[in-house]
Design an enzyme around this catalytic site. Structure first.
Site, PDB file in Angstrom:
ATOM      1  N   ARG A   1      -8.204   2.480  -9.473  1.00  0.00           N
ATOM      2  CA  ARG A   1      -7.995   3.272  -8.102  1.00  0.00           C
ATOM      3  C   ARG A   1      -7.928   2.393  -6.882  1.00  0.00           C
ATOM      4  NH1 ARG A   1     -11.573   1.622  -5.795  1.00  0.00           N
ATOM      5  NH2 ARG A   1     -11.379   2.904  -4.398  1.00  0.00           N
TER       6      ARG A   1
ATOM      7  N   ALA B   1      -5.237   2.344  -3.135  1.00  0.00           N
ATOM      8  CA  ALA B   1      -4.089   2.312  -3.106  1.00  0.00           C
ATOM      9  C   ALA B   1      -3.027   0.992  -3.526  1.00  0.00           C
ATOM     10  CB  ALA B   1      -3.602   2.508  -1.878  1.00  0.00           C
TER      11      ALA B   1
ATOM     12  N   GLN C   1     -17.342   6.579  -5.209  1.00  0.00           N
ATOM     13  CA  GLN C   1     -16.501   5.120  -5.041  1.00  0.00           C
ATOM     14  C   GLN C   1     -17.677   4.220  -4.045  1.00  0.00           C
ATOM     15  OE1 GLN C   1     -14.807   7.822  -4.729  1.00  0.00           O
ATOM     16  NE2 GLN C   1     -12.748   7.705  -5.325  1.00  0.00           N
TER      17      GLN C   1
ATOM     18  N   ASP D   1      -4.399   4.953   2.496  1.00  0.00           N
ATOM     19  CA  ASP D   1      -3.544   5.300   1.151  1.00  0.00           C
ATOM     20  C   ASP D   1      -2.081   5.433   1.549  1.00  0.00           C
ATOM     21  OD1 ASP D   1      -6.459   6.186   0.093  1.00  0.00           O
ATOM     22  OD2 ASP D   1      -4.951   5.766  -1.619  1.00  0.00           O
TER      23      ASP D   1
HETATM   24  O1  MRU Z   1      -9.008   8.198  -4.905  1.00  0.00           O
HETATM   25  P1  MRU Z   1      -9.237   6.555  -4.772  1.00  0.00           P
HETATM   26  O2  MRU Z   1     -10.531   5.912  -5.139  1.00  0.00           O
HETATM   27  O3  MRU Z   1      -8.106   5.765  -5.280  1.00  0.00           O
HETATM   28  O4  MRU Z   1      -9.214   6.487  -3.164  1.00  0.00           O
HETATM   29  C1  MRU Z   1      -9.068   5.120  -2.587  1.00  0.00           C
HETATM   30  C2  MRU Z   1      -9.197   5.062  -0.862  1.00  0.00           C
HETATM   31  O5  MRU Z   1      -9.156   6.251  -0.567  1.00  0.00           O
HETATM   32  C3  MRU Z   1      -9.124   3.929  -0.315  1.00  0.00           C
HETATM   33  O6  MRU Z   1      -9.740   4.087   0.810  1.00  0.00           O
HETATM   34  C4  MRU Z   1      -7.756   3.348  -0.059  1.00  0.00           C
HETATM   35  O7  MRU Z   1      -6.964   3.464  -1.314  1.00  0.00           O
HETATM   36  C5  MRU Z   1      -7.560   2.100   0.508  1.00  0.00           C
HETATM   37  S1  MRU Z   1      -7.819   0.851  -0.750  1.00  0.00           S
HETATM   38  C6  MRU Z   1      -7.807  -0.641  -0.031  1.00  0.00           C
END
Ligand code: MRU
Length: 371
Positions: free
Chosen positions: A63, A65, A210, A251
């Site tokens: 997970r 982005a 996370q 994202d």
């Molecule tokens: O649901 P996720 O864990 O994929 O969400 C991730 C995020 O919101 C991060 O802050 C974003 O992807 C930036 S990652 C460098």
């Protein structure tokens, strides 16, 4: 591994001084660190086709982005190798691209990476036999470029922070969310490297935690001073004057600078404004979607309500209650103090700054281009 590109993990160590990455690519097999199991267990899962990689993206094995873009690129390289001898190669491979695009809707890096793989395949349409190698090389390039972007972004972002600083971050925008090094955590890693005295507040980030599971794991592993707080404690810490800056990832960034990021980011941005705390977003240029004019155009992923109702298989909420689970929100550009990219730092008004950044116009006052 493709010849001539350098090895991503060596580049990460040599240039970033870090060894954490959610990826391994060995002998034509993709290995993903199963992020659902961290911090209890460091378990690697192996992948040999696009369908399983798309499933891993959907199910949060991988997970963040940039990381889901890289995973998708490797998934498509694997699929090309698997389908090499198939008579309708291109049609089947394009089906895999569509499947990949449906895995998660908000992070635009997924679409960006699939389009890069499609462009690489298109250029070589006449020679399907060599396509697998070409697509492997493209996936490795995407991974390496992301690591280099994060290291550059880290330097640019760290320069914005004072020498002694307490930074609050949300979710995990670290090595695990990228090819390595991280975006928001890349800024923190670079600040540490520059000798700044840094302390991090990590929001736990309900419902997938996370922050508690992944950001805390990364920071503890690299001995960066960190304190875990409940999401709802951020306002108290800001009001007490204990937070000097908020740094988060993204994202998707719309053409006007509105930013979609993990649910709760918007709340933090309002708290930061109310308490006079600068609010920075760190993200690679591949996170900018100029096709979205504003945050209203960004699709927000809704996941199953059970992710809030249950935790670790145990029911938390009363039986029969309704639960809604949007997993991203949009921070309006007016609440953002600066957007840090690998190309330089953007300041308001973000519309022209983003245009200047994408076109490489170094004379624009809202885009400070850096090496
Ligand atoms: O649901 P996720 O864990 O994929 O969400 C991730 C995020 O919101 C991060 O802050 C974003 O992807 C930036 S990652 C460098």
């Amino acid at each position: 591994m493709s010849q001539g590109l350098g090895r991503p993990l060596d580049i990460l160590m040599q240039e970033g001084g870090s060894s954490i990455s959610p990826f391994r690519w060995e002998g034509g097999v993709l290995y993903l660190l199963d992020q659902r199991r961290l911090p209890d267990e460091e378990k690697w899962l192996s992948f040999t086709n696009a369908g399983d990689v798309a499933g891993a993206i959907k199910d949060m094995v991988v997970r963040g982005a940039p990381a889901i873009g890289i995973a998708a690129a490797f998934g498509l390289a694997l699929e090309a190798a698997r389908l090499e001898a198939a008579p309708s190669f291109i049609d089947l491979w394009e089906d895999a691209c569509s499947l990949m695009l449906r895995a998660r809707p908000t992070a635009v890096n997924l679409r960006w990476a699939v389009e890069r793989m499609q462009a690489a395949a298109c250029l070589n349409r006449k020679a399907p036999s060599s396509l697998a190698g070409i697509l492997e090389k493209e996936a490795v390039s995407i991974w390496i470029e992301d690591i280099s972007a994060n290291i550059a972004m880290g330097r640019h972002g760290a320069a914005l922070l004072p020498d002694t600083v307490r930074v609050l971050t949300h979710c995990n925008a670290g090595a695990l969310a990228t090819g390595g090094y991280g975006t928001a955590l890349g800024v923190i890693r670079a600040a540490v490297k520059m000798g700044k005295r840094i302390e991090v507040f990590a929001d736990e980030t309900r419902p997938w935690l996370q922050g508690a599971r992944l950001t805390a794991w990364e920071l503890v592993k690299e001995r960066i001073p960190a304190t875990l707080i409940a999401d709802s404690a951020a306002g108290l810490f800001m009001r007490k004057g204990l937070v000097d800056a908020v740094v988060v990832g993204a994202d998707r960034i719309a053409a006007n600078g509105d930013v979609a990021n993990k649910i709760g980011t918007y709340t933090l941005s309002e708290l930061a404004r109310a308490n006079g705390v600068p609010f920075y977003v760190a993200a690679p240029v591949s996170t900018i979607d100029s096709g979205c004019l504003s945050g209203d155009d960004i699709p927000i992923e809704e996941r199953c309500g059970d992710e809030i109702v249950f935790m670790g298989g145990r029911r938390l909420a009363a039986k029969g209650v309704k639960a809604e689970n949007p997993v991203f929100d949009v921070t309006p550009n007016a609440l953002i103090s600066g957007i840090v990219t690998e190309k330089g730092v953007l300041s308001p008004p973000y519309g022209p700054a983003i245009k200047a950044c994408l076109s490489g116009d170094q004379r624009h006052p809202c885009f400070i281009a850096l090496d």
